[in-house]
Motif scaffolding. Sequence first.
Motif, PDB file in Angstrom:
ATOM      1  N   MET A   1       0.843  -1.194   0.000  1.00 59.34           N
ATOM      2  CA  MET A   1       0.000   0.000   0.000  1.00 59.34           C
ATOM      3  C   MET A   1       0.883   1.251   0.000  1.00 59.34           C
ATOM      4  N   SER A   2       0.571   2.192  -0.852  1.00 55.84           N
ATOM      5  CA  SER A   2       1.405   3.390  -0.922  1.00 55.84           C
ATOM      6  C   SER A   2       0.935   4.427   0.089  1.00 55.84           C
ATOM      7  N   ALA A   3       1.846   5.315   0.462  1.00 54.67           N
ATOM      8  CA  ALA A   3       1.522   6.399   1.378  1.00 54.67           C
ATOM      9  C   ALA A   3       0.619   7.402   0.663  1.00 54.67           C
ATOM     10  N   PRO A   4      -0.246   8.082   1.413  1.00 58.90           N
ATOM     11  CA  PRO A   4      -1.190   9.028   0.792  1.00 58.90           C
ATOM     12  C   PRO A   4      -0.529  10.114  -0.053  1.00 58.90           C
ATOM     13  N   ILE A   5       0.695  10.513   0.301  1.00 62.71           N
ATOM     14  CA  ILE A   5       1.334  11.606  -0.436  1.00 62.71           C
ATOM     15  C   ILE A   5       1.497  11.271  -1.920  1.00 62.71           C
ATOM     16  N   TYR A   6       1.660   9.995  -2.232  1.00 61.19           N
ATOM     17  CA  TYR A   6       1.895   9.606  -3.621  1.00 61.19           C
ATOM     18  C   TYR A   6       0.634   9.644  -4.479  1.00 61.19           C
ATOM     19  N   ASP A   7      -0.515   9.807  -3.845  1.00 57.69           N
ATOM     20  CA  ASP A   7      -1.782   9.825  -4.570  1.00 57.69           C
ATOM     21  C   ASP A   7      -2.176  11.210  -5.073  1.00 57.69           C
ATOM     22  N   PHE A   8      -1.494  12.245  -4.606  1.00 58.14           N
ATOM     23  CA  PHE A   8      -1.878  13.597  -5.018  1.00 58.14           C
ATOM     24  C   PHE A   8      -1.600  13.813  -6.497  1.00 58.14           C
ATOM     25  N   THR A   9      -2.555  14.424  -7.154  1.00 57.35           N
ATOM     26  CA  THR A   9      -2.428  14.769  -8.561  1.00 57.35           C
ATOM     27  C   THR A   9      -1.799  16.153  -8.669  1.00 57.35           C
ATOM     28  N   VAL A  10      -0.786  16.251  -9.514  1.00 56.63           N
ATOM     29  CA  VAL A  10      -0.091  17.512  -9.743  1.00 56.63           C
ATOM     30  C   VAL A  10       0.066  17.709 -11.248  1.00 56.63           C
ATOM     31  N   GLU A  11       0.309  18.940 -11.614  1.00 56.45           N
ATOM     32  CA  GLU A  11       0.499  19.262 -13.034  1.00 56.45           C
ATOM     33  C   GLU A  11       1.912  19.774 -13.243  1.00 56.45           C
ATOM     34  N   THR A  12       2.582  19.265 -14.264  1.00 56.84           N
ATOM     35  CA  THR A  12       3.938  19.716 -14.569  1.00 56.84           C
ATOM     36  C   THR A  12       3.899  21.086 -15.231  1.00 56.84           C
ATOM     37  N   LEU A  13       5.057  21.715 -15.333  1.00 63.30           N
ATOM     38  CA  LEU A  13       5.131  22.997 -16.039  1.00 63.30           C
ATOM     39  C   LEU A  13       4.717  22.854 -17.504  1.00 63.30           C
ATOM     40  N   LYS A  14       4.837  21.654 -18.039  1.00 62.27           N
ATOM     41  CA  LYS A  14       4.445  21.399 -19.434  1.00 62.27           C
ATOM     42  C   LYS A  14       2.951  21.107 -19.558  1.00 62.27           C
ATOM     43  N   GLY A  15       2.213  21.142 -18.432  1.00 57.25           N
ATOM     44  CA  GLY A  15       0.778  20.940 -18.474  1.00 57.25           C
ATOM     45  C   GLY A  15       0.339  19.484 -18.421  1.00 57.25           C
ATOM     46  N   GLN A  16       1.264  18.588 -18.106  1.00 59.16           N
ATOM     47  CA  GLN A  16       0.911  17.171 -18.006  1.00 59.16           C
ATOM     48  C   GLN A  16       0.479  16.853 -16.578  1.00 59.16           C
ATOM     49  N   THR A  17      -0.560  16.045 -16.446  1.00 56.90           N
ATOM     50  CA  THR A  17      -1.050  15.644 -15.136  1.00 56.90           C
ATOM     51  C   THR A  17      -0.365  14.354 -14.726  1.00 56.90           C
ATOM     52  N   THR A  18       0.066  14.311 -13.471  1.00 53.28           N
ATOM     53  CA  THR A  18       0.701  13.125 -12.912  1.00 53.28           C
ATOM     54  C   THR A  18       0.354  13.054 -11.434  1.00 53.28           C
ATOM     55  N   THR A  19       0.842  12.044 -10.770  1.00 53.98           N
ATOM     56  CA  THR A  19       0.764  11.968  -9.315  1.00 53.98           C
ATOM     57  C   THR A  19       2.202  11.995  -8.799  1.00 53.98           C
ATOM     58  N   LEU A  20       2.359  11.905  -7.509  1.00 57.24           N
ATOM     59  CA  LEU A  20       3.704  11.832  -6.953  1.00 57.24           C
ATOM     60  C   LEU A  20       4.212  10.392  -6.908  1.00 57.24           C
ATOM     61  N   ALA A  21       3.422   9.448  -7.405  1.00 59.30           N
ATOM     62  CA  ALA A  21       3.815   8.031  -7.392  1.00 59.30           C
ATOM     63  C   ALA A  21       5.170   7.760  -8.050  1.00 59.30           C
ATOM     64  N   PRO A  22       5.543   8.464  -9.132  1.00 58.58           N
ATOM     65  CA  PRO A  22       6.866   8.194  -9.715  1.00 58.58           C
ATOM     66  C   PRO A  22       8.025   8.425  -8.746  1.00 58.58           C
ATOM     67  N   TRP A  23       7.789   9.155  -7.671  1.00 57.24           N
ATOM     68  CA  TRP A  23       8.851   9.453  -6.707  1.00 57.24           C
ATOM     69  C   TRP A  23       8.722   8.613  -5.433  1.00 57.24           C
ATOM     70  N   ALA A  24       7.849   7.614  -5.448  1.00 54.40           N
ATOM     71  CA  ALA A  24       7.718   6.719  -4.296  1.00 54.40           C
ATOM     72  C   ALA A  24       9.059   6.037  -4.027  1.00 54.40           C
ATOM     73  N   GLY A  25       9.397   5.918  -2.768  1.00 53.99           N
ATOM     74  CA  GLY A  25      10.645   5.267  -2.390  1.00 53.99           C
ATOM     75  C   GLY A  25      11.849   6.194  -2.374  1.00 53.99           C
ATOM     76  N   LYS A  26      11.628   7.465  -2.707  1.00 53.00           N
ATOM     77  CA  LYS A  26      12.718   8.443  -2.690  1.00 53.00           C
ATOM     78  C   LYS A  26      12.547   9.367  -1.485  1.00 53.00           C
ATOM     79  N   VAL A  27      13.630   9.991  -1.068  1.00 51.53           N
ATOM     80  CA  VAL A  27      13.552  11.076  -0.102  1.00 51.53           C
ATOM     81  C   VAL A  27      13.158  12.314  -0.908  1.00 51.53           C
ATOM     82  N   LEU A  28      12.090  12.977  -0.493  1.00 54.63           N
ATOM     83  CA  LEU A  28      11.600  14.142  -1.227  1.00 54.63           C
ATOM     84  C   LEU A  28      11.918  15.428  -0.470  1.00 54.63           C
ATOM     85  N   LEU A  29      12.261  16.447  -1.221  1.00 48.26           N
ATOM     86  CA  LEU A  29      12.351  17.800  -0.699  1.00 48.26           C
ATOM     87  C   LEU A  29      11.395  18.624  -1.559  1.00 48.26           C
TER      88      LEU A  29
END
Length: 161
Positions: A1-29
């Motif tokens: 089960m992933s942590a809730p933070i990875y479920d948030f939807t965000v938009e890149t500067l290029k206008g693409q929608t993603t979640t934070l899931a690609p960064w799961a398992g990393k230390v985030l700043l």
Amino acid sequence: MSAPIYDFTVETLKGQTTTLAPWAGKVLLIVNTASKCGLTPQYEGLEALHRKYADKGLAILGFPCNQFGAQEPGSADEIESFCSVNYGVSFPMFAKIDVNGDTAHPLYKFLKDAAPGILDTKAIKWNFTKFIVGRDGTVIDRVAPTTAPAEIEARLVELLG
């Protein structure tokens, strides 16, 4: 089960929608940024950390915000160009968001609840407030805007293991 933070939807500067899931398992700043602020030179320190530790599992995520003295007035293209030309930013930057108030992005509502500021205040005080998130998705700390990226390097290294 992933942590809730990875479920948030965000938009890149290029206008693409993603979640934070690609960064799961990393230390985030996670940092709210601005191009016309006295703290803007922190981009240099953030990029230095990114170049030094990205391959060890550090991910720096920049979220431009125009809520503090209108210091991020540019469009997505202008923000991208500014960061690239002036600071060589190669870490992920996202679409401009609000971090405070009723229009605050849900990610920032989550971060502020998980790591309140001094005296348990929730509001972000200024540009370049930093949130440290562990590899498991747990929000570990909120770091003051005036704290330079180099000042938290040892802590990040410790979290990277």
